[in-house]
Design a protein around this motif. Sequence first.
Motif, PDB file in Angstrom:
ATOM      1  N   ALA A 138     -29.069  15.809   6.784  1.00 21.84           N
ATOM      2  CA  ALA A 138     -28.212  15.566   5.624  1.00 21.84           C
ATOM      3  C   ALA A 138     -28.978  15.789   4.317  1.00 21.84           C
ATOM      4  N   LEU A 139     -30.248  15.365   4.282  1.00 27.09           N
ATOM      5  CA  LEU A 139     -31.051  15.570   3.076  1.00 27.09           C
ATOM      6  C   LEU A 139     -31.250  17.059   2.802  1.00 27.09           C
ATOM      7  N   PHE A 140     -31.573  17.830   3.853  1.00 26.06           N
ATOM      8  CA  PHE A 140     -31.721  19.271   3.667  1.00 26.06           C
ATOM      9  C   PHE A 140     -30.388  19.902   3.271  1.00 26.06           C
ATOM     10  N   GLY A 141     -29.291  19.417   3.862  1.00 29.05           N
ATOM     11  CA  GLY A 141     -27.980  19.946   3.517  1.00 29.05           C
ATOM     12  C   GLY A 141     -27.637  19.702   2.054  1.00 29.05           C
ATOM     13  N   MET A 142     -27.904  18.496   1.555  1.00 26.16           N
ATOM     14  CA  MET A 142     -27.611  18.205   0.154  1.00 26.16           C
ATOM     15  C   MET A 142     -28.520  18.985  -0.787  1.00 26.16           C
ATOM     16  N   TRP A 143     -29.755  19.234  -0.329  1.00 23.17           N
ATOM     17  CA  TRP A 143     -30.646  20.075  -1.139  1.00 23.17           C
ATOM     18  C   TRP A 143     -30.058  21.468  -1.287  1.00 23.17           C
ATOM     19  N   GLN A 144     -29.529  22.040  -0.192  1.00 20.46           N
ATOM     20  CA  GLN A 144     -28.894  23.351  -0.273  1.00 20.46           C
ATOM     21  C   GLN A 144     -27.638  23.299  -1.148  1.00 20.46           C
ATOM     22  N   TRP A 145     -26.904  22.191  -1.080  1.00 20.57           N
ATOM     23  CA  TRP A 145     -25.711  22.049  -1.911  1.00 20.57           C
ATOM     24  C   TRP A 145     -26.085  22.023  -3.399  1.00 20.57           C
ATOM     25  N   GLU A 174     -26.440  24.840  -8.620  1.00 20.47           N
ATOM     26  CA  GLU A 174     -27.254  25.401  -9.696  1.00 20.47           C
ATOM     27  C   GLU A 174     -26.986  26.896  -9.848  1.00 20.47           C
ATOM     28  N   ALA A 175     -26.834  27.615  -8.729  1.00 16.14           N
ATOM     29  CA  ALA A 175     -26.522  29.042  -8.795  1.00 16.14           C
ATOM     30  C   ALA A 175     -25.151  29.270  -9.428  1.00 16.14           C
ATOM     31  N   VAL A 176     -24.187  28.420  -9.083  1.00 17.41           N
ATOM     32  CA  VAL A 176     -22.848  28.530  -9.697  1.00 17.41           C
ATOM     33  C   VAL A 176     -22.944  28.291 -11.200  1.00 17.41           C
ATOM     34  N   ARG A 177     -23.725  27.269 -11.600  1.00 17.41           N
ATOM     35  CA  ARG A 177     -23.874  26.978 -13.028  1.00 17.41           C
ATOM     36  C   ARG A 177     -24.505  28.149 -13.771  1.00 17.41           C
ATOM     37  N   GLN A 178     -25.530  28.751 -13.164  1.00 18.30           N
ATOM     38  CA  GLN A 178     -26.180  29.888 -13.811  1.00 18.30           C
ATOM     39  C   GLN A 178     -25.233  31.075 -13.935  1.00 18.30           C
ATOM     40  N   ASN A 179     -24.429  31.318 -12.912  1.00 16.98           N
ATOM     41  CA  ASN A 179     -23.461  32.420 -12.986  1.00 16.98           C
ATOM     42  C   ASN A 179     -22.444  32.184 -14.097  1.00 16.98           C
ATOM     43  N   GLU A 180     -21.977  30.940 -14.218  1.00 19.19           N
ATOM     44  CA  GLU A 180     -21.025  30.622 -15.275  1.00 19.19           C
ATOM     45  C   GLU A 180     -21.663  30.786 -16.651  1.00 19.19           C
ATOM     46  N   GLN A 181     -22.950  30.434 -16.747  1.00 19.09           N
ATOM     47  CA  GLN A 181     -23.630  30.552 -18.030  1.00 19.09           C
ATOM     48  C   GLN A 181     -23.832  32.014 -18.405  1.00 19.09           C
ATOM     49  N   ALA A 223     -23.953  38.093 -10.084  1.00 19.00           N
ATOM     50  CA  ALA A 223     -23.239  36.824  -9.873  1.00 19.00           C
ATOM     51  C   ALA A 223     -23.192  36.528  -8.380  1.00 19.00           C
ATOM     52  N   ASP A 224     -24.276  35.970  -7.877  1.00 19.54           N
ATOM     53  CA  ASP A 224     -24.392  35.715  -6.442  1.00 19.54           C
ATOM     54  C   ASP A 224     -24.940  34.309  -6.240  1.00 19.54           C
ATOM     55  N   THR A 225     -24.269  33.555  -5.386  1.00 20.51           N
ATOM     56  CA  THR A 225     -24.740  32.192  -5.095  1.00 20.51           C
ATOM     57  C   THR A 225     -25.612  32.138  -3.847  1.00 20.51           C
ATOM     58  N   GLY A 226     -25.863  33.287  -3.211  1.00 18.86           N
ATOM     59  CA  GLY A 226     -26.734  33.304  -2.042  1.00 18.86           C
ATOM     60  C   GLY A 226     -26.087  32.670  -0.821  1.00 18.86           C
ATOM     61  N   LEU A 227     -26.926  32.224   0.095  1.00 20.27           N
ATOM     62  CA  LEU A 227     -26.458  31.656   1.360  1.00 20.27           C
ATOM     63  C   LEU A 227     -26.525  30.128   1.370  1.00 20.27           C
ATOM     64  N   HIS A 228     -26.604  29.535   0.198  1.00 17.11           N
ATOM     65  CA  HIS A 228     -26.781  28.082   0.149  1.00 17.11           C
ATOM     66  C   HIS A 228     -25.606  27.340   0.782  1.00 17.11           C
ATOM     67  N   LEU A 229     -24.379  27.813   0.573  1.00 16.84           N
ATOM     68  CA  LEU A 229     -23.225  27.128   1.157  1.00 16.84           C
ATOM     69  C   LEU A 229     -23.275  27.207   2.683  1.00 16.84           C
TER      70      LEU A 229
END
Length: 326
Positions: free
Chosen positions: A70-77, A82-89, A255-261
């Motif tokens: 769960a900790l690793f999962g939330m880290w990826q989340w 952060e990637a979504v925020r950067q894309n929006e910015q 505009a790429d969020t990678g494989l984090h999801l």
Amino acid sequence: MTDDFDPHSRYGRKHAAKLQRAADHARRSVPDDVRPTQDPDEPFVGWHFVRSRRWLGYFAIAVAFAIVCALFGMWQWDRRNEAVRQNEQVAQNYDHTPVPLDQALPTASSWQDEQEWLRVSVTGRYDIDAQLLVRNRVHNGQPGFEVLTPLVTDDGRAFIVDRGWVPTGDAQDAPDHVPAPPSGEVTAIVRLQQSEPRIPGRTDPAHTDQVQSVTLADVAKKVDTPIWTGAYGELASESPAPTEARPLGWERPTADTGLHLSYFIQWFLFAAGGFGFLAYVMVQEYRNLNQDDPEERERAQERQRRKDAKPKTDAEIEDDLIASRR
């Protein structure tokens, strides 16, 4: 007890002795006139084995594994967010109407994270004598330098403009040629970037115009004019245009969020899989410990009938043929 059940062979002598002690205690604690007619040696333990210290340890390991997942999962989340925020910015700032420099950065140390990629206009004269080269900048696998040129404004301060990338020379650890910026008064449109951190273990080469990173506090020591130290700008355009092609610029960030999801989902599937594996082992142990229970024996026979009723796979047919020839 049937001849097939041997707790010694699967669970060891200590576990078999524990079962025997539990059965002896149960016989002593129940009066003779209410004792069940069941053979006291029958090892029908039901699900009571899950309360043993061994199984409590298994549960603790499964819970700890789930927490780590769960900790690793939330880290990826968080990385995905952060990637979504950067894309929006980038979408908001990259093509924004240019903002005057003194309005975007009212003081020399001004900087806000939401200003990254914001287009800013600044007017002044390039100080070519104070021009610097940033080492170890790679483009398409080729080493090179980025060209930092101070743009001195009317108030006497210089704003550092990164004019682009040039390749390393053929016979020297420096560019063979650095395109000159426009002379006279120039209005540059730049995209703001925060001052870079120092690179641990590296220092700027002595007695050269080269630096290891765009660390503006260090750049300020190499420039006689006071500079903005909170941010610098990647050149988008300049007017008037230079007489020769300027250094290579930058492409728009993707505009790429990678494989984090995907990784987020996988980590929580791993956590669920840990409990699923524990449940599987628990059921197998229940079946082995209670294999002489008539009801469990009937369920085992039903499982075997369903298994036998399934069509054989090609691999199973081949195995049967090989076995029949031996």
